[in-house]
Structures are given as C-alpha cells and as structure tokens.
Scaffold this motif. Structure first.
Motif, PDB file in Angstrom:
ATOM      1  N   GLU A  44      37.777  39.937  37.249  1.00 35.68           N
ATOM      2  CA  GLU A  44      39.077  39.656  36.702  1.00 35.68           C
ATOM      3  C   GLU A  44      40.220  41.143  36.630  1.00 35.68           C
ATOM      4  O   GLU A  44      41.444  40.813  36.996  1.00 35.68           O
ATOM      5  CB  GLU A  44      39.018  39.125  35.254  1.00 35.68           C
ATOM      6  N   GLN A  45      39.421  42.090  36.196  1.00 37.09           N
ATOM      7  CA  GLN A  45      40.469  43.394  36.191  1.00 37.09           C
ATOM      8  C   GLN A  45      40.472  43.693  37.567  1.00 37.09           C
ATOM      9  O   GLN A  45      41.740  44.357  37.776  1.00 37.09           O
ATOM     10  CB  GLN A  45      39.589  44.251  35.383  1.00 37.09           C
TER      11      GLN A  45
ATOM     12  N   ASN B  30      30.170  39.962  31.039  1.00 39.61           N
ATOM     13  CA  ASN B  30      30.750  38.949  31.874  1.00 39.61           C
ATOM     14  C   ASN B  30      31.298  39.509  33.220  1.00 39.61           C
ATOM     15  O   ASN B  30      31.589  40.868  33.245  1.00 39.61           O
ATOM     16  CB  ASN B  30      31.656  38.016  31.108  1.00 39.61           C
ATOM     17  N   GLU B  31      31.682  38.836  33.967  1.00 36.25           N
ATOM     18  CA  GLU B  31      32.386  39.564  35.229  1.00 36.25           C
ATOM     19  C   GLU B  31      33.831  39.804  35.030  1.00 36.25           C
ATOM     20  O   GLU B  31      34.532  40.354  35.770  1.00 36.25           O
ATOM     21  CB  GLU B  31      32.335  38.558  36.281  1.00 36.25           C
ATOM     22  N   ASP B  32      34.311  39.658  33.950  1.00 36.06           N
ATOM     23  CA  ASP B  32      35.711  39.978  33.713  1.00 36.06           C
ATOM     24  C   ASP B  32      36.117  41.429  33.982  1.00 36.06           C
ATOM     25  O   ASP B  32      37.059  41.732  34.388  1.00 36.06           O
ATOM     26  CB  ASP B  32      36.311  39.476  32.350  1.00 36.06           C
ATOM     27  N   ALA B  33      34.987  42.342  33.561  1.00 34.89           N
ATOM     28  CA  ALA B  33      35.228  43.752  33.647  1.00 34.89           C
ATOM     29  C   ALA B  33      35.396  43.889  35.043  1.00 34.89           C
ATOM     30  O   ALA B  33      36.016  45.382  35.575  1.00 34.89           O
ATOM     31  CB  ALA B  33      33.968  44.394  32.986  1.00 34.89           C
TER      32      ALA B  33
ATOM     33  N   CYS C  73      34.706  37.454  44.796  1.00 38.80           N
ATOM     34  CA  CYS C  73      36.109  37.660  44.433  1.00 38.80           C
ATOM     35  C   CYS C  73      36.872  36.540  45.204  1.00 38.80           C
ATOM     36  O   CYS C  73      37.778  36.198  44.589  1.00 38.80           O
ATOM     37  CB  CYS C  73      36.473  38.913  44.717  1.00 38.80           C
TER      38      CYS C  73
ATOM     39  N   ARG D 198      36.875  33.362  43.185  1.00 47.40           N
ATOM     40  CA  ARG D 198      37.849  33.454  42.027  1.00 47.40           C
ATOM     41  C   ARG D 198      39.324  33.706  42.414  1.00 47.40           C
ATOM     42  O   ARG D 198      40.061  32.931  41.786  1.00 47.40           O
ATOM     43  CB  ARG D 198      37.155  34.574  41.213  1.00 47.40           C
ATOM     44  N   HIS D 199      39.613  34.268  43.342  1.00 47.71           N
ATOM     45  CA  HIS D 199      40.855  34.781  43.478  1.00 47.71           C
ATOM     46  C   HIS D 199      41.578  34.312  44.946  1.00 47.71           C
ATOM     47  O   HIS D 199      42.812  34.258  45.401  1.00 47.71           O
ATOM     48  CB  HIS D 199      41.103  36.082  43.385  1.00 47.71           C
TER      49      HIS D 199
END
Length: 484
Positions: free
Chosen positions: A256-257, A250-253, A282, A285-286
């Motif tokens: 998100e990180q 997933n894209e958390d690596a 990005c 998401r943020h």
C-alpha cells in the motif's frame, strides 16, 4: 747484585712499590701471578750496569782469541759458495718488510749529516711512553656526534622493539591461559547444571537440534526461570524467541505504501523469483500501470530474459540498467510509478562488488529500500557473513527463501533475531505468486523445533554438552534480546 722481590694484589701496586724502592730507572727481571697477586723481581739500575760491564780480571775481560786462517778456510769457502744463493733470497724477504715498517725517503731528500748514535735510558723511555699514552687520538679515529647519536638511537629502538615483542608474546600467553581457564570453568559449571537441573539440559538439546546457536541457547537458558519442568521451560523459550522475531504484520507497509525496493543477496538465493512474486502481488492490488521492474543483472546468461518473461505475463515493462548513471535516469523517468522493484545481480558476500552495489543503490537519487534474501539452507556462519556484507547503512528488511528445501530453519531465525532484521516474507517454492507468504513468528519458531524433533536425544551425548556450551561465547547482541 741485589735482586728484590715485590708482591702486591695488582700489577699497578707492584710497580709502584718497585718505583718507590729502586727508583724510576729500575730494571724488571720477571713478573708472574702468585697466591692471588702479582710477584715482580727487580734490580736497581746500578746493579744492572755492573752486570753489563765485565770485571777487570775476569775471563770475559780477556781479548778475543785469534782465528787460525788455515783451519777457517774450508768454512770461508763454504760461506763464499752459499753467499750468492742466500743473498737474493734474504734481500727479497727483508726488503718489502723493511720498506713497509720503516719507509726510507728518497736519497735527494736526505741532508748530508753526520750519523749519531742515541742511547735512550729507561727513564726517558718511560716518559716517552707516558707522553704517547696521554696524546690525543688522531682525528680520523674520532667519532662524529651525529654518528654516536644515531648509534644510540638505533640501540634504543632495537631495545624497544624487543621489549614490545616480548610483551606481545606474554600477553598472548596470558590470553591463552585465560581462555583455557574460562573453558574449564564453563565445562564444570555446565556439568553441575546438567546434574542439578536436568530440564535445562533438555531445553538445550531442543535448541541445538533446531539449529539455534550455542551463544543464544546459553544466554536464554541462563535466564530461564527456576522451578519449571522441561515442557514449561521450552514453552518459555518459544515465547521469548517469538517476541524477538520482528516481522511485518501486514502488507500495507510494502504494497500500500509503495516506493522503490531492491532485492539484494548472493547468487542463487532466489532474488529474481522473489521479485516476480512481489510484482504479481502489486499487480493484483494496484494493476500493472502502477508497477515498474528494473534489472541490473547483465552478467548471467538469460537473467534479463527471465524477468522479462515474468513482466510480459504480468503486463509490466522491464528496464535494464548497467551502472549508477543509468539507474538514476531510469528512476527519474519512473517517478510516477507507485512501486518500483529492482532485481540486482547476485554477488558473493566476499566480493568487493558488494560495496559497489550498495553505493550504487544509495546514490541513485531516490530512497531505495534494500530487501536482503536469506537462503534458509545456508549455514549460520555464511548467513552472518551475508548480513554483515550487505547491511551497509541499514536494511529495510529481509525475505527468507527456500524454506521448503531447509532441513532446519533455526539457523536463519537465529541470524534474523540477533541481527535485528525485519522479516517481511518467507518463500517456500517456485510458484508465482502462490509460494510467497507473510512471516508468522509463532509458526516459524514452532516449525523450527518440530523439524528436528527426531534427533534431539541422539545429536549430542551428555558428555559433549558442557564442552559445546563452554565454546559458545556470549555476544554483545544478546543483551538486546527481550525476555518479556
């Protein structure tokens, strides 16, 4: 007169016999080779003296007859006419030779002494010859110890060099013979396997048509379980390849990180477009405040402007740096950002600037994770060179680009599997951000086998498969492929 003949195997022994029989003053008349030895005719010294003095009543002992001057006058006149012409020529020819062989000292240096005639006997001549032979050589002719040592060292070095060259040639011939034998044995082995297990030949055709290397195909087919048909064997191969294709779940690596990511690779692989796609993800998401873009591409015309246009659309500031010092300053100013994406200049994998670029990113003062962009349309040999050039101390992952343009993707999947790279995304178009997807191992492996399904049975003949597989050398990385 008593002439004696002496024979011996060598001249030394013949002379010894002459000396023992006739004494050291013997006169040797002749010597020659006869019947594998030496034959000498010699005469005693007394007999030789008798030959020199004529007998008292012999014709040779009579006084010399007187010459008639009247008859000799024409000859004397001829001599008088010839003497003025011959004397200069004789003097010009004899004087240099006489002066060279027997130099005459200056007249003042010669003392006034009476002239004496010395007659040397054979014994005195022999003793003088022995003394001259036993005399040491002149000092100018002797060799120095250092010169002899240098000559010996040079001879030894030359001998070693010749021996090393011959050994190298011999080892090359042995390696060539070994390679020929291995190739022939592999051809025989694969020919037997093709006739005994036709399902392995069918799976081999599938893998080669999909673009996988002969070394990986050979390794997996050798490990293929027995008693399976072609369909089950191909299914087993796909499962093994799927398990060995490392991807990001997933894209958390990444999203998100957060962190600092630099996209690297050769020219034209889609680094700038991939940077814009990641930036859009990005921002979605943020938000734009958590993202910063940096470009180091000041070589290509319009490269900076292309990323600046993407940044303007996304509402993100784009920073331009030229060297390691500028990059260190920029990263220090942007340390409060959640994600920083660096778009690097494209450099050929054979250029020395690749090493400089890797050093610049590693010495920037921050943990810069490098993502390598791999062109799916490139050949397998080119992709291997790209990975070896850009790997450096290690890559965080890779992005497969131009998936929509590739006729076969087994080549890039083979490199990712063997090089143990972590595949983050695949890009299949120019649209931002739609044409960027997470890598799905099962889908990519299945797609690789479906793209070339129509040329499986026509790409290679049956007689070409053994020769092709004999040239596929198994690499050390094949031992790390997990079979499950």
């Amino acid at each position: 007169m008593n002439v004696k003949k002496f024979t011996a195997p060598t001249s030394r022994e013949a002379l010894r016999k002459v000396r023992e029989s006739l004494g050291p003053d013997a006169v040797i008349l002749s010597n020659r080779q006869a019947d594998g030895g030496v034959e000498i005719l010699a005469l005693a010294n007394d007999d030789a003296a008798s030959l020199a003095m004529p007998a008292p009543h012999s014709p040779m002992a009579d006084p010399a007859p007187s010459l008639d001057l009247s008859t000799a006058m024409p000859q004397a006149r001829a001599d008088q006419r010839l003497e003025p012409r011959m004397e200069p020529r004789m003097e010009s020819r004899m004087e240099p030779r006489f002066e060279t062989n027997y130099p005459t000292p200056a007249p003042a240096a010669l003392p006034a002494q009476p002239v004496r005639r010395v007659v040397a006997s054979a014994a005195s001549f022999a003793s003088a010859t022995k003394a001259a032979a036993a005399a040491p050589a002149p000092a100018a002719a002797t060799l120095d110890v250092d010169q002899i040592t240098a000559m010996v060292s040079a001879a030894v070095a030359s001998a070693k060099q010749n021996a090393a060259a011959e050994m190298q040639n011999m080892m090359g011939e042995i390696r060539a013979m070994r390679g020929m034998m291995e190739t022939q044995l592999a051809e025989i082995s694969w020919g037997t396997t093709q006739a005994r297990e036709p399902q392995k030949a069918a799976v081999l055709r599938e893998m080669l048509a999909a673009g996988f290397s002969a070394s990986l195909a050979r390794y997996l087919i050798e490990k293929l379980p027995a008693n399976r048909d072609a369909a089950d064997s191909l299914r087993w191969i796909k499962n093994v390849l799927t398990r060995n294709l490392q991807t990001m779940a997933n894209e958390d690596a990444l999203i998100e990180q957060g962190g600092v990511f630099a996209l690297v690779g050769p020219t034209g692989v889609g680094k700038t477009t991939s940077t814009a796609k990641l930036a859009a993800r990005c921002v979605m998401r943020h938000g734009p405040d958590k993202l910063a873009l940096i470009t180091t591409d000041a070589y290509r015309i319009g490269a900076h402007e292309q990323l600046r246009i993407y940044g303007k659309i996304l509402g993100v500031m784009v920073h331009s740096v030229k060297d390691e010092a500028d990059l260190r300053i920029a990263l220090k100013e942007l340390k409060n950002k959640h994600t920083v994406l660096i778009d690097t200049v494209g450099v050929s994998q054979r250029d020395q600037m690749v090493t400089e670029q890797v050093s610049m990113l590693q010495g920037a003062g921050s943990d810069v994770k490098r993502l390598l962009c791999l062109n799916a349309t490139a050949t397998q040999e080119t992709l291997n060179e790209v990975v070896r050039a850009y790997q450096g101390s290690g890559l965080a992952g890779c992005i497969m680009t131009k998936l929509d343009e590739a006729a076969a993707i087994g080549n890039v999947l083979d490199v990712v599997i063997r090089q143990k790279l972590n595949l983050f995304y695949v890009s299949n178009g120019q649209r931002v951000p739609e044409d960027l997807h997470l890598a799905d191992p099962a889908y990519l492996i299945d797609r690789a086998f479906k793209l070339k399904r129509d040329v499986v049975n026509s790409q290679y003949l049956d007689a070409e498969l053994p020769l092709l597989m004999s040239n596929g050398q198994k690499e050390q990385a094949m031992r790390e492929v997990h079979l499950g």
